[in-house]
Motif scaffolding. Sequence first.
Motif, short mmCIF file in Angstrom:
data_model
loop_
_atom_site.label_atom_id
_atom_site.label_comp_id
_atom_site.label_asym_id
_atom_site.label_seq_id
_atom_site.Cartn_x
_atom_site.Cartn_y
_atom_site.Cartn_z
N GLN A 100 -25.46 -51.80 -13.43
CA GLN A 100 -25.72 -53.20 -13.10
C GLN A 100 -27.00 -53.34 -12.27
O GLN A 100 -27.81 -54.22 -12.52
CB GLN A 100 -24.54 -53.80 -12.34
N GLU A 101 -27.17 -52.47 -11.29
CA GLU A 101 -28.37 -52.51 -10.45
C GLU A 101 -29.62 -52.15 -11.24
O GLU A 101 -30.69 -52.74 -11.03
CB GLU A 101 -28.21 -51.60 -9.23
N LYS B 96 -30.54 -55.23 -13.20
CA LYS B 96 -31.16 -56.23 -12.34
C LYS B 96 -32.60 -55.83 -11.99
O LYS B 96 -33.50 -56.66 -11.99
CB LYS B 96 -30.36 -56.41 -11.05
N ALA B 97 -32.79 -54.56 -11.69
CA ALA B 97 -34.13 -54.08 -11.36
C ALA B 97 -35.07 -54.21 -12.56
O ALA B 97 -36.24 -54.58 -12.40
CB ALA B 97 -34.07 -52.63 -10.88
N PHE C 60 -21.64 -49.89 -11.38
CA PHE C 60 -22.51 -50.62 -10.46
C PHE C 60 -23.95 -50.12 -10.51
O PHE C 60 -24.89 -50.89 -10.35
CB PHE C 60 -21.94 -50.58 -9.04
N LYS C 61 -24.12 -48.84 -10.77
CA LYS C 61 -25.46 -48.29 -10.93
C LYS C 61 -26.14 -48.92 -12.15
O LYS C 61 -27.29 -49.33 -12.08
CB LYS C 61 -25.41 -46.78 -11.08
N ARG D 180 -36.07 -57.84 -12.79
CA ARG D 180 -37.06 -58.16 -11.77
C ARG D 180 -38.42 -57.57 -12.12
O ARG D 180 -39.45 -58.22 -11.95
CB ARG D 180 -36.61 -57.65 -10.39
#
Length: 164
Positions: A30-31, A34-35, A27-28, A38
Amino acid sequence: MRAIYLIPLAAILALAAGLHMASFAYFKSQEIAKAAARLTLYRSTLETELRHFAHLPFLLSLDPVVANATAGGPPAVLDARLARIAQSAGLDAIYLMDDTGLTIAASNAQSPGSFKGQNYGYRPYFQAAQQGELGEFYGIGATTGIPGYFYALAVQPPQSLTEK
């Protein structure tokens, strides 16, 4: 008999800890992805917005009213013209400096915090323009104290059509 219960309990705890670490890492990542996406979008948007006005110094350098002011003409005409352009373009200010960095005309000439008469010869955007480059600089305004992005380009004397 207690040892019989401790071995499965230790195995379950080890499995739970392993699953926790693996899911945390997944999950880290994945984040972070995403960051990063962005950040790429924000960077592209910012660069597009900054480039939106990069052509303005060049266009102004071709303006005969600007050329007239650099040749010693009355700056009041240019002050009014720059004020109209700044308002139309949504800019805080546009100003013209002489070859020493002294502001000789400004869109905010009629305001109390006018740039007119201020010397910005020490600013990096002015120094780059003196070298024949498009000067760009993000910093705190020396007069206003407000952060902003600055562009500068040297105004060249107009060339005749036969000089090419």
